[in-house]
Design a protein around this motif. Structure first.
Motif, mmCIF file in Angstrom:
data_model
loop_
_atom_site.group_PDB
_atom_site.id
_atom_site.type_symbol
_atom_site.label_atom_id
_atom_site.label_comp_id
_atom_site.label_asym_id
_atom_site.label_seq_id
_atom_site.Cartn_x
_atom_site.Cartn_y
_atom_site.Cartn_z
ATOM 1 N N MET A 82 0.823 -1.201 0.000
ATOM 2 C CA MET A 82 0.000 0.000 0.000
ATOM 3 C C MET A 82 0.863 1.260 0.000
ATOM 4 O O MET A 82 1.971 1.266 0.560
ATOM 5 C CB MET A 82 -0.938 0.039 1.206
ATOM 6 C CG MET A 82 -2.049 -0.963 1.174
ATOM 7 S SD MET A 82 -3.238 -0.681 2.531
ATOM 8 C CE MET A 82 -4.442 -1.959 2.178
ATOM 9 N N GLN A 83 0.341 2.313 -0.610
ATOM 10 C CA GLN A 83 0.942 3.638 -0.579
ATOM 11 C C GLN A 83 -0.178 4.669 -0.612
ATOM 12 O O GLN A 83 -1.284 4.399 -1.087
ATOM 13 C CB GLN A 83 1.878 3.869 -1.769
ATOM 14 C CG GLN A 83 3.140 3.032 -1.752
ATOM 15 C CD GLN A 83 4.141 3.504 -0.720
ATOM 16 O OE1 GLN A 83 4.833 4.500 -0.897
ATOM 17 N NE2 GLN A 83 4.216 2.779 0.388
ATOM 18 N N SER A 84 0.115 5.867 -0.113
ATOM 19 C CA SER A 84 -0.832 6.979 -0.160
ATOM 20 C C SER A 84 -0.089 8.217 -0.625
ATOM 21 O O SER A 84 0.981 8.543 -0.105
ATOM 22 C CB SER A 84 -1.446 7.228 1.220
ATOM 23 O OG SER A 84 -2.276 8.379 1.208
ATOM 24 N N THR A 85 -0.639 8.894 -1.626
ATOM 25 C CA THR A 85 -0.033 10.120 -2.147
ATOM 26 C C THR A 85 -1.097 11.200 -2.286
ATOM 27 O O THR A 85 -2.296 10.915 -2.270
ATOM 28 C CB THR A 85 0.620 9.878 -3.519
ATOM 29 O OG1 THR A 85 -0.383 9.434 -4.450
ATOM 30 C CG2 THR A 85 1.715 8.834 -3.432
ATOM 31 N N VAL A 599 8.498 10.471 -16.710
ATOM 32 C CA VAL A 599 9.275 9.586 -15.856
ATOM 33 C C VAL A 599 9.396 10.233 -14.481
ATOM 34 O O VAL A 599 9.892 11.355 -14.355
ATOM 35 C CB VAL A 599 10.677 9.306 -16.427
ATOM 36 C CG1 VAL A 599 11.474 8.442 -15.457
ATOM 37 C CG2 VAL A 599 10.576 8.626 -17.779
ATOM 38 N N GLN A 600 8.912 9.533 -13.482
ATOM 39 C CA GLN A 600 9.085 9.964 -12.094
ATOM 40 C C GLN A 600 10.213 9.130 -11.505
ATOM 41 O O GLN A 600 10.099 7.924 -11.337
ATOM 42 C CB GLN A 600 7.803 9.743 -11.307
ATOM 43 C CG GLN A 600 7.934 10.016 -9.816
ATOM 44 C CD GLN A 600 6.700 9.577 -9.071
ATOM 45 O OE1 GLN A 600 5.614 10.101 -9.290
ATOM 46 N NE2 GLN A 600 6.862 8.581 -8.195
ATOM 47 N N SER A 601 11.317 9.763 -11.223
ATOM 48 C CA SER A 601 12.480 9.045 -10.713
ATOM 49 C C SER A 601 12.202 8.498 -9.319
ATOM 50 O O SER A 601 11.354 9.010 -8.585
ATOM 51 C CB SER A 601 13.696 9.976 -10.676
ATOM 52 O OG SER A 601 13.999 10.463 -11.966
ATOM 53 N N TYR A 632 10.277 16.687 -4.307
ATOM 54 C CA TYR A 632 9.906 15.543 -5.134
ATOM 55 C C TYR A 632 8.480 15.717 -5.647
ATOM 56 O O TYR A 632 7.700 16.520 -5.144
ATOM 57 C CB TYR A 632 10.005 14.240 -4.341
ATOM 58 C CG TYR A 632 8.981 14.113 -3.238
ATOM 59 C CD1 TYR A 632 7.816 13.373 -3.423
ATOM 60 C CD2 TYR A 632 9.158 14.750 -2.010
ATOM 61 C CE1 TYR A 632 6.864 13.268 -2.413
ATOM 62 C CE2 TYR A 632 8.220 14.641 -1.000
ATOM 63 C CZ TYR A 632 7.077 13.905 -1.205
ATOM 64 O OH TYR A 632 6.139 13.812 -0.211
ATOM 65 N N ASN A 633 8.148 14.951 -6.676
ATOM 66 C CA ASN A 633 6.798 14.913 -7.237
ATOM 67 C C ASN A 633 6.305 13.473 -7.242
ATOM 68 O O ASN A 633 7.102 12.529 -7.239
ATOM 69 C CB ASN A 633 6.779 15.449 -8.675
ATOM 70 C CG ASN A 633 7.142 16.909 -8.742
ATOM 71 O OD1 ASN A 633 6.612 17.735 -8.011
ATOM 72 N ND2 ASN A 633 8.075 17.253 -9.635
ATOM 73 N N THR A 634 4.983 13.318 -7.247
ATOM 74 C CA THR A 634 4.394 12.006 -7.500
ATOM 75 C C THR A 634 3.559 12.096 -8.772
ATOM 76 O O THR A 634 3.033 13.156 -9.111
ATOM 77 C CB THR A 634 3.517 11.535 -6.329
ATOM 78 O OG1 THR A 634 2.559 12.543 -6.008
ATOM 79 C CG2 THR A 634 4.366 11.252 -5.116
ATOM 80 N N TYR A 635 3.433 10.976 -9.462
ATOM 81 C CA TYR A 635 2.784 10.967 -10.777
ATOM 82 C C TYR A 635 1.275 10.889 -10.646
ATOM 83 O O TYR A 635 0.737 10.105 -9.854
ATOM 84 C CB TYR A 635 3.297 9.771 -11.587
ATOM 85 C CG TYR A 635 2.562 9.583 -12.895
ATOM 86 C CD1 TYR A 635 2.676 10.521 -13.917
ATOM 87 C CD2 TYR A 635 1.756 8.468 -13.106
ATOM 88 C CE1 TYR A 635 2.004 10.351 -15.118
ATOM 89 C CE2 TYR A 635 1.087 8.283 -14.296
ATOM 90 C CZ TYR A 635 1.215 9.229 -15.300
ATOM 91 O OH TYR A 635 0.535 9.059 -16.483
ATOM 92 N N ASN A 641 1.179 18.261 -16.514
ATOM 93 C CA ASN A 641 2.562 17.799 -16.678
ATOM 94 C C ASN A 641 2.818 16.469 -15.986
ATOM 95 O O ASN A 641 3.955 16.001 -15.912
ATOM 96 C CB ASN A 641 3.545 18.860 -16.163
ATOM 97 C CG ASN A 641 3.412 19.097 -14.661
ATOM 98 O OD1 ASN A 641 2.530 18.539 -14.012
ATOM 99 N ND2 ASN A 641 4.291 19.922 -14.117
ATOM 100 N N GLY A 642 1.766 15.846 -15.437
ATOM 101 C CA GLY A 642 1.883 14.534 -14.820
ATOM 102 C C GLY A 642 2.398 14.517 -13.405
ATOM 103 O O GLY A 642 2.548 13.444 -12.820
ATOM 104 N N ALA A 643 2.682 15.692 -12.814
ATOM 105 C CA ALA A 643 3.350 15.725 -11.519
ATOM 106 C C ALA A 643 2.538 16.476 -10.475
ATOM 107 O O ALA A 643 1.983 17.544 -10.751
ATOM 108 C CB ALA A 643 4.728 16.376 -11.658
ATOM 109 N N VAL A 644 2.468 15.917 -9.267
ATOM 110 C CA VAL A 644 1.882 16.583 -8.109
ATOM 111 C C VAL A 644 2.995 16.807 -7.095
ATOM 112 O O VAL A 644 3.696 15.861 -6.717
ATOM 113 C CB VAL A 644 0.754 15.742 -7.483
ATOM 114 C CG1 VAL A 644 0.243 16.398 -6.212
ATOM 115 C CG2 VAL A 644 -0.386 15.554 -8.470
#
Length: 659
Positions: A82-85, A599-601, A632-635, A641-644
């Motif tokens: 599990m993850q939460s963003t 691409v989210q590194s 950092y960003n999450t997708y 632009n795909g980033a939050v």
């Protein structure tokens, strides 16, 4: 993979999941006691983590405090699988990632004290309750995997049950960076042997950090709960209100973005029969959820007909009336029978709109300056939303049999049948065989099926973005798990291999006539397999190491983390307790709205906590989240632009006192 990432993964493979301990002092229980904590979320029978017929992770309040988190949703990051963003919806409402599924539709069931928060309009609990403060939490229980055999719809890829404080007397105060401040009170009083009462109140505020996009992420939250037990009668009430403004919405960051949600809950339960062998309980509960949001949909720079940004969102109210009858009985051969009936009447009572463009004459939203309202206004009766005011009447029956075949083998058999009127009926079977050949080793074979009923937004929406599809079927998943649990004197570990067969997942697809941008369809079938590892090592009585690692073997149906890990180290020195934890998330590849590759590194976040016990009843705690201020960003695929943007460093000082 970098050296830092390799080191983290190495430690996670030889470290631990967070186990619950019903104790005021984190280290006051023996390691054996920690392993024998009782849980009932997975079976409705009291089990240990080893004997439960589900894959379960439990956090107690002491270990929550060690992590330096503010909300129950943040605990998901320390649960295998599990993850939460923060997501793309108003105010960055949390989004859950569970076993490779990252869809915006409520595939994890969230409960408070066993009562569901997920409702019938959006399906996901975080829209209506995006912040559950840790100050009121006694423990949080997670089922990793299917739970519909016990809990019905939304108990799909997992279940999170927040258990609040009912028997403590405690006051806390908090101050921190970015304008963070908060107070909380939990109190319990035993009037006599037949009557006792409790209450909890938590108020949290923060101004939020400044982000390069020119916004902040403020928060205002109030949570209140009270209950009274009179002999066999239990009365409960709960109120929650959250405001999340600015930050982000579908079309980007804007200071005008607004989000407010309110929740009311009351219940009455009565134990008709309760002795050493039999329990019969009935409960009537009513909940109401209200949301008032408006977020950036179209920037003025992209609208040739208006000089103002277009903001729009729901003004919706939903309710749920539930009646439950639950029966438990211990047979003479030590078999345990669980059975029950549940009636639910879920309704969307209002479906208005909050917007800053509106034509009063036609009742339509028109993106032209002639119809600009000057501010965000609430239109209570919005004709395109009229079809959303629907109801879901559900009748459910469920049963389970626990069969101890021998001292080493126990079998669980169970199922639940849900009949959702005018939608669909679903049978959710499950079974588990638990084999313990030695005290140190436990093996489990578990199978379960779960489903998620489509919600009103998917069935009946009708606006400029989506049109509903009343022919939708329920999503469902078939899950098989192999579990090996090993317990040594000062070390234990779990390894879970899971295989998910995903069917009829609901997704948005383009409209053929292009009158609306998207509609909904049962179009996704997939297979998802993976391994979840968690372990704990008590190096000495004062030092412990805890870690998790998750690896998926297949590409997720929507881009999400395929590998991730966590590690927690704790050290106690006299009155001091120190903890450092780290989250590692692997690379994510996806597309932006323009179909450009994204691409989210991979990245790692560190947090630290130090706690000083002034005396037996009062404590000071310093929490530091994102210790090194990692940018950092999450997708999220729906952002341009795909980033939050991720949360920057936050520091807070907490004082707590028992009375």
């Amino acid at each position: 993979m970098t050296l830092k990432q390799t080191f983290c993964l190495y430690l996670c493979l030889s470290a631990a999941p967070i186990l619950a301990a019903e104790s005021e002092d984190l280290f006051s229980m023996s390691f054996e006691d920690l392993l024998n904590v009782q849980v009932d979320i997975g079976s409705n029978t009291s089990e240990t983590l080893a004997s439960a017929p589900s894959t379960i992770t439990v956090f107690n309040k002491q270990k929550i405090n060690l992590l330096g988190v503010d909300s129950a949703y943040e605990l998901m990051n320390f649960v295998p699988g599990m993850q939460s963003t923060r997501g793309d919806w108003v105010g960055a409402v949390p989004k859950d990632h569970a076993r490779g599924v990252y869809l915006d539709s409520g595939n994890v069931l969230v409960m408070i004290n066993g009562e569901r928060i997920n409702e019938s309009s959006f399906g996901k609990a975080s829209v209506y309750m995006p912040f559950i403060p840790i100050e009121i939490i006694e423990k949080v229980e997670f089922i990793r995997g299917p739970g519909s055999a016990l809990y019905g719809s939304n108990a799909f890829m997992g279940v999170m049950n927040v258990v609040t404080k009912h028997d403590v007397n405690e006051v806390t105060a908090m101050i921190g960076s970015n304008g963070k401040r908060g107070v909380s009170l939990s109190a319990h009083y035993q009037f006599n042997e037949d009557v006792n009462a409790f209450t909890s109140l938590a108020i949290n505020k923060k101004e939020g950090d400044y982000y390069p996009q020119g916004v902040r992420d403020p928060l205002e939250s109030i949570y209140f709960e009270a209950g009274v037990d009179i002999n066999e009668l239990q009365l409960r009430g709960r109120y929650n209100k959250v405001e999340l403004d600015e930050f982000i919405n579908l079309a980007g960051y804007s200071k005008q973005n607004q989000h407010q949600s309110e929740n009311h809950f009351v219940s009455v339960a009565y134990d008709w029969l309760q002795n050493t062998t039999t329990q019969l309980t009935t409960k009537v509960a009513y909940s109401e959820h209200d949301i008032q949001s408006a977020g950036l949909i179209l920037a003025a720079s992209n609208n040739p007909f208006a000089e103002n940004d277009f903001l729009n969102g729901p003004a919706w109210t939903t309710s749920d009336l539930k009646v439950n009858i639950d029966f438990k009985h211990l047979l003479t051969n030590d078999w345990v029978v669980n059975a029950g009936y549940e009636f639910s009447d879920a309704q969307q009572k209002s479906a208005g709109v909050r917007t800053n463009f509106y034509d009063q004459a036609s009742g339509n939203i028109i993106l032209d300056d002639a119809y600009y309202l000057g501010q965000i206004s609430t239109i209570k009766e919005f004709a395109p939303f009229a079809s959303l005011k629907a109801s879901f009447e559900t009748h459910s029956v469920y049963g389970q049999l626990k069969i101890p075949l021998s001292e080493t083998v126990t079998v669980f058999l169970g199922s639940r049948f849900d009949d959702v009127k005018n939608i669909e009926s679903k049978l959710s079977p499950r079974f588990a065989t638990i084999y313990q050949p030695t005290p140190a080793n436990t093996f489990k074979l578990q199978y379960g099926e779960s489903f998620r009923t489509p919600v009103t937004n998917e069935l009946y929406s009708n606006d400029d973005v989506t049109v509903g599809n009343p022919e939708l079927r329920s999503e469902y998943v078939k899950t098989t798990e192999l579990v090996w649990r090993h317990e040594a004197k000062s070390w234990h570990s779990n390894m879970v291999l899971f295989h998910n067969q995903l069917h009829d997942f609901i997704s948005t697809i383009p409209q053929e006539n292009k009158t609306n941008m998207f509609t909904f369809s049962n179009q996704l079938d997939d297979t998802n397999r993976g391994v979840e590892i968690d372990s704990r090592w008590n190096i000495t009585p004062e030092i412990s190491l805890t870690g998790t690692y998750t690896q998926y073997f297949d590409e997720p149906i929507k881009p999400t983390f395929k590998r991730f890990a966590s590690i927690i180290s704790s050290y106690q020195l006299d009155q001091w307790l120190f903890s450092i934890n780290a989250l590692w998330r692997g690379e994510v590849k996806g597309e932006t709205l323009t179909a450009a590759p994204f691409v989210q590194s991979s990245y790692m976040l560190f947090s630290a906590t130090s706690r000083y016990s002034i005396n037996d009843k009062s404590h000071l705690t310093l929490k530091m989240y994102n210790l090194f201020d990692k940018q950092y960003n999450t997708y999220d695929p729906r952002v341009a632009n795909g980033a939050v943007a991720g949360v920057s460093r936050e520091i807070s000082l907490n004082y707590s006192m028992d009375f």
